[in-house]
Enzyme design. Structure first.
Site, PDB file in Angstrom:
ATOM      1  N   ASP A 127       0.951  -1.003  -0.313  1.00  0.00           N
ATOM      2  CA  ASP A 127      -0.070  -0.025  -0.158  1.00  0.00           C
ATOM      3  C   ASP A 127       1.061   1.444  -0.509  1.00  0.00           C
ATOM      4  OD1 ASP A 127       1.564  -0.164   2.404  1.00  0.00           O
ATOM      5  OD2 ASP A 127      -0.840  -0.027   3.456  1.00  0.00           O
ATOM      6  N   ASP A 254      19.519  -4.616  -0.656  1.00  0.00           N
ATOM      7  CA  ASP A 254      19.144  -2.724  -0.828  1.00  0.00           C
ATOM      8  C   ASP A 254      19.229  -2.083  -0.026  1.00  0.00           C
ATOM      9  OD1 ASP A 254      17.603  -5.606  -0.274  1.00  0.00           O
ATOM     10  OD2 ASP A 254      16.638  -3.809   0.028  1.00  0.00           O
TER      11      ASP A 254
HETATM   12  P1  AMP Z   1      12.437  -3.106   3.568  1.00  0.00           P
HETATM   13  O1  AMP Z   1      12.226  -4.567   3.900  1.00  0.00           O
HETATM   14  O2  AMP Z   1      12.012  -2.017   4.227  1.00  0.00           O
HETATM   15  O3  AMP Z   1      13.714  -2.558   3.153  1.00  0.00           O
HETATM   16  O4  AMP Z   1      11.452  -3.316   2.491  1.00  0.00           O
HETATM   17  C1  AMP Z   1      12.541  -4.232   1.243  1.00  0.00           C
HETATM   18  C2  AMP Z   1      11.186  -3.350   0.189  1.00  0.00           C
HETATM   19  O5  AMP Z   1       9.802  -3.626  -0.193  1.00  0.00           O
HETATM   20  C3  AMP Z   1      11.038  -2.135  -0.975  1.00  0.00           C
HETATM   21  O6  AMP Z   1      11.390  -2.234  -2.315  1.00  0.00           O
HETATM   22  C4  AMP Z   1      10.562  -1.285   0.065  1.00  0.00           C
HETATM   23  O7  AMP Z   1      10.006  -0.206  -0.949  1.00  0.00           O
HETATM   24  C5  AMP Z   1       9.054  -2.383  -0.070  1.00  0.00           C
HETATM   25  N1  AMP Z   1       8.131  -2.484   0.634  1.00  0.00           N
HETATM   26  C6  AMP Z   1       7.883  -2.208   1.865  1.00  0.00           C
HETATM   27  N2  AMP Z   1       7.110  -2.282   2.637  1.00  0.00           N
HETATM   28  C7  AMP Z   1       6.273  -1.423   1.897  1.00  0.00           C
HETATM   29  C8  AMP Z   1       4.723  -1.279   1.577  1.00  0.00           C
HETATM   30  N3  AMP Z   1       4.334  -0.871   2.670  1.00  0.00           N
HETATM   31  N4  AMP Z   1       4.410  -1.142   0.451  1.00  0.00           N
HETATM   32  C9  AMP Z   1       5.238  -0.802  -0.691  1.00  0.00           C
HETATM   33  N5  AMP Z   1       6.280  -1.264  -1.170  1.00  0.00           N
HETATM   34  C10 AMP Z   1       6.169  -1.563   0.258  1.00  0.00           C
HETATM   35 MG    MG Z   2      15.072  -0.844   2.444  1.00  0.00          MG
END
Ligand code: AMP
Ligand code: MG
Length: 488
Positions: A127, A254
């Protein structure tokens, strides 16, 4: 010349990222929210960024929630890929909007990013939103890391959206304003290497070098030198984490920056008792990112970075592999040098002696054996105090202490001088999980006082007012083990 502080809240955007090929980003449509309100504004940081603090606080909620775009903003989401727990995926900013690169008068460039501001072309099923609790957590911990002298992205503000977000429960939606040297990641290079042509990869590499390591433009093999620099920064960064017992929790490629700043405070947490196998994250079932594994995992990530640079390092593939291999093989020893230099300082050893590593390791083994609190043990030593904790009572500690005291005297400094240095690098307080959780919980429920006090204490972690003694305390024995969650 324009007056930067009165116009546009003081934001002065120059968006160099837009010069990269289109495949590196997507323009994002604004996501208007119901009723934005700024809950936290980091005034000190806002001033350092030469922003108009009062105007931002009074009228900036729309901008900080991503409902309104300031003048000259970039308004993009960045493309990247990454190895998540060892598996390669296409990712990208799924819930973040880069509003622009703010440039200060002395020409320092900062990415201003809104995390949780709504869907982007990379959101996949998500979302694009974030809950208030985790954004408060990132604000608190990133600012604590900064105060602990660890390179990190910073937090400028937390803004609620006035809209609910739906997870396993309904939460209040919020947006974190993140400030970073850049959001270039190892994963950005993996994206370029996997999905773009060599020319685009080269443009990205030249861009990153110009932005973070301009001195390398003249190097004989610029891209190999770039790999060496990023490796060096990451080795130093992870050593910094180890010094303070910080466990990142999700060291996916990432989440590893090219600038060497810590990024993405999702499931991170701090270790209390010294135990190399400590893991807090609910999703890290195989303990991939445990405290003790962090250096090795940083090395693994650097190897992925090296792979993505191969086409630039040399035209001949075998030659490129050999050069990259030689470089990444140095990671363990470069890391160890950073680590032991720092640990030596933490023990007041101000010169280098071949026996120092043994002394460090012996003390850590004693802590592990006696389940000693890492931070409090080092701080007690720094203040020349011996508590009734088991570690100080053990006969082996007595033997260690004798060796250590002899070592300090041999370097030609007094114990007092060594203690001074130790007190400047061994914090009294770290963000302890039970206290962080309590502060966030009460904030979300409407009482901001515990959070604000904890934030204030963590902003000055090498000194403690007597009335703040409770922040050095461990959780009670009956407190269930802390578990952290990702992506909430
Ligand atoms: P992270 O674990 O925060 O590094 O996120 C890993 C991936 O998931 C990244 O591409 C984020 O942008 C995506 N992501 C995490 N939470 C959301 C969310 N609520 N909506 C869309 N993408 C998300
Ligand atoms: Mg991240």
């Amino acid at each position: 010349m324009k007056n930067h502080t009165t116009e546009n809240f003081g934001f002065h955007f120059e968006n160099s990222y837009l010069q990269l090929p289109n495949e590196f980003y997507s323009k994002v449509q604004l996501n208007s929210v119901e009723e934005p309100a700024i809950l936290l504004l980091n005034r000190t940081l806002a001033k350092q960024l030469e922003l108009n603090v009062d105007a931002l606080f009074k009228e900036g909620a729309q901008v900080l929630a991503g409902s309104q775009i300031p003048k000259n903003a970039a308004q993009i989401a960045q493309a990247y890929a990454g190895h998540q727990f060892g598996h390669f995926n296409m990712l990208g900013d799924g819930r973040a909007l880069l509003i622009g690169e703010h440039v200060t008068k002395n020409n320092t460039r900062f990415d201003i990013q809104l995390k949780g501001s709504g869907r982007t072309p990379y959101s996949r099923g998500g979302d694009g939103r974030a809950a208030l609790g985790p954004m408060l957590r990132e604000f608190l911990i990133s600012e604590a890391m900064f105060a602990l002298h660890v390179p990190t992205t910073r937090s400028l503000a937390v803004t609620t959206t006035g809209e609910p977000i739906y997870r396993e429960q309904v939460y209040e939606g919020a947006v974190l304003t993140r400030v970073a040297a850049s959001h270039l990641r190892v994963g950005t290079f993996q994206y370029a290497a996997s999905f773009c042509d060599r020319e685009a990869l080269k443009e990205l590499a030249d861009y990153a070098i110009m932005r973070h390591y301009p001195q390398l433009m003249q190097a004989e093999n610029r891209y190999l030198a770039f790999l060496e620099e990023v490796l060096d920064r990451q080795a130093s960064l992870v050593a910094n984490w180890q010094f303070i017992g910080f466990i990142h929790g999700v060291m996916n490629t990432d989440n590893m920056t090219i600038s060497g700043e810590t990024i993405d405070y999702g499931p991170c947490a701090f270790m209390d008792r010294y135990d190399r196998s400590t893991v807090f994250s609910s999703i890290d079932r195989e303990s991939r990112y445990s405290y003790g594994n962090q250096p090795q995992m940083a090395g693994w990530n650097i190897a992925r970075f090296a792979e993505s640079l191969l086409p630039l390092i040399h035209d001949d593939v075998d030659e490129a592999i050999q050069l990259a291999q030689k470089t990444i093989e140095q990671f363990p020893s470069i890391y160890e040098t950073y680590y032991y230099n720092g640990m030596r300082e933490k023990l007041g050893m101000l010169t280098a002696d071949p026996g120092d590593e043994g002394l460090v390791d012996e003390l850590l083994a004693l802590m592990e054996e006696n389940e000693a609190d890492y931070t409090n043990t080092l701080r007690a030593l720094s203040e020349n105090k011996r508590t009734d904790e088991a570690v100080f009572q053990s006969p082996k500690f007595g033997e260690w202490e004798q060796k250590w005291l002899t070592r300090i005297t041999q370097q030609g400094s007094t114990l007092e001088e060594a203690l001074q240095v130790m007190q400047s690098v061994n914090p009294v307080v770290i963000p302890r999980n039970h206290q962080v959780e309590h502060a966030i919980q009460t904030f979300v429920e409407g009482d901001t006082a515990p959070f604000m006090e904890l934030l204030q204490v963590l902003t000055n972690p090498f000194h403690l007012q007597p009335e703040h003694k409770k922040y050095t305390q461990l959780p009670n024995d009956d407190t269930p083990p802390f578990v952290s969650y990702c992506g909430t």
